[in-house]
Design a protein around this motif. Structure first.
Motif, PDB file in Angstrom:
ATOM      1  N   SER A 172      15.244  44.421 -32.301  1.00 42.02           N
ATOM      2  CA  SER A 172      14.674  45.288 -33.445  1.00 42.02           C
ATOM      3  C   SER A 172      13.125  45.344 -33.187  1.00 42.02           C
ATOM      4  CB  SER A 172      14.914  45.052 -34.973  1.00 42.02           C
ATOM      5  OG  SER A 172      14.087  43.808 -35.220  1.00 42.02           O
ATOM      6  N   THR A 175      16.883  40.446 -35.644  1.00 40.40           N
ATOM      7  CA  THR A 175      16.727  40.992 -37.180  1.00 40.40           C
ATOM      8  C   THR A 175      16.987  39.922 -38.139  1.00 40.40           C
ATOM      9  OG1 THR A 175      19.137  41.248 -36.758  1.00 40.40           O
ATOM     10  CG2 THR A 175      17.606  43.159 -36.778  1.00 40.40           C
ATOM     11  N   VAL A 197      11.424  45.466 -40.324  1.00 40.16           N
ATOM     12  CA  VAL A 197      12.160  45.771 -39.301  1.00 40.16           C
ATOM     13  C   VAL A 197      12.629  47.419 -39.426  1.00 40.16           C
ATOM     14  CG1 VAL A 197      14.475  45.698 -38.264  1.00 40.16           C
ATOM     15  CG2 VAL A 197      13.186  43.713 -39.075  1.00 40.16           C
ATOM     16  N   GLU A 208      14.285  51.089 -38.852  1.00 37.45           N
ATOM     17  CA  GLU A 208      15.537  51.480 -38.745  1.00 37.45           C
ATOM     18  C   GLU A 208      15.618  52.099 -37.191  1.00 37.45           C
ATOM     19  OE1 GLU A 208      18.568  55.257 -39.851  1.00 37.45           O
ATOM     20  OE2 GLU A 208      16.691  54.992 -41.079  1.00 37.45           O
ATOM     21  N   ASP A 209      16.658  51.524 -36.497  1.00 36.66           N
ATOM     22  CA  ASP A 209      16.828  52.033 -35.070  1.00 36.66           C
ATOM     23  C   ASP A 209      17.590  53.407 -35.309  1.00 36.66           C
ATOM     24  OD1 ASP A 209      17.500  52.499 -32.430  1.00 36.66           O
ATOM     25  OD2 ASP A 209      18.874  50.508 -32.339  1.00 36.66           O
TER      26      ASP A 209
END
Length: 301
Positions: free
Chosen positions: A136, A216, A228, A230-231
């Protein structure tokens, strides 16, 4: 002479009985073996299996841990050394099967892992435990809040003045490495430095780095108050955690199958990060941490 043979026979009989008893639990059930790699989340996964099986059945589970990597777990499965293990769906992309089609879709990845590993090793690959442990992009929460950054795409507006810290492998990785990242998201960082993970987190703590590639469930995300992102383009392949079990055990002991099924969706990524934090950062006993978690979920007394 007859007495001598009688004594020898009696001793052999006792040895055979003792050997047979060695594979039985204290309650008269079986003694199974669960395998775990070195990472703390995998160790917690198999401890959940152990605690639940021993709480709800007459069986026991012995844990073999700190295996170097997943290939050693699969080798053990082939030699009938292990009955259970904790594994991750994205493992299916690590050159085990030529026919696998690379995808970052969680459902497609899980389906391929369940199908190919299931057939190859005669195992049941359960649905996910509920958390993921994949790459991430993370930044300090303060920076994310001040600039309203929630996604990896939104980070692109600031990337040209940011230094990235990552492990050396990610710089050169195929499919989900830095080169492909730039192509997918359409930007690159001011600098990208490969380094040891401990240096990476220290770097972002002291301000030498602005961005890191994290797993993550890394406890350092909590330790250093990182967010982290958001992908949003689903660039990183999913590594959803699951328990696997040999079909031979499940067919003979269906009650074990029911116990393991109860672990599906039991622990979120945030919850697992917290559990690892308690073990790796706070130094708590991993067995006690796992047991307390299951007690809080009302899964064991």
């Amino acid at each position: 002479m007859k007495l001598k043979y009688l004594l020898v026979g009696s001793i052999l009989l006792l040895l055979l009985i003792s050997a047979g008893c060695g594979n039985k639990s204290a309650a008269g059930g079986e003694v199974f073996t669960a395998a775990s790699a070195k990472n703390t989340d995998s160790k917690i996964n198999v401890r959940m299996v152990k605690l639940l099986v021993e709480d709800q059945t007459d069986h026991e589970v012995e844990i073999t841990e700190d295996l170097p990597a997943s290939p050693q777990i699969f080798a053990g499965l082939e030699r009938d050394e292990f009955d259970f293990a904790g594994l991750f769906s994205g493992e299916v992309y690590n050159n085990y099967f030529d026919e696998v089609e690379y995808s970052t879709d969680p459902e497609e990845t899980l389906e391929q892992a369940q199908t190919y590993f299931g057939e190859e090793y005669d195992i049941k690959w359960y649905d996910p435990l509920g958390f993921v442990n994949n790459y991430s992009i993370a930044i300090p929460k303060e920076v994310a809040e001040d600039n309203n950054i929630e996604t990896v795409s939104e980070l692109g507006e600031y990337a040209d003045v940011m230094d990235l810290g990552t492990d050396n492998a990610w710089i050169e990785r195929d499919n989900d490495g830095y080169q492909e990242f730039q192509e997918t998201y359409g930007y690159k960082f001011k600098d990208a430095r490969g380094m040891d993970a401990s240096l990476m987190y220290k770097g972002i703590e002291n301000g030498d780095l602005d961005v890191v590639t994290a797993y993550t469930v890394d406890p350092q995300l909590k330790e250093y108050d990182l967010k982290v992102l958001e992908d949003d383009k689903q660039f990183f392949p999913p590594y959803e955690a699951s328990i696997i079990a040999t079909n031979s055990v499940l067919e003979e002991y269906p009650e074990v199958d029911e116990v393991v099924e109860s672990l599906v969706n039991v622990v979120s990524t945030e919850e697992m990060t917290d559990l690892i934090y308690q073990v790796d950062i706070e130094g708590k006993n991993i067995n006690e941490v796992t047991k307390q978690f299951l007690e809080e979920k009302d899964m064991i007394d």
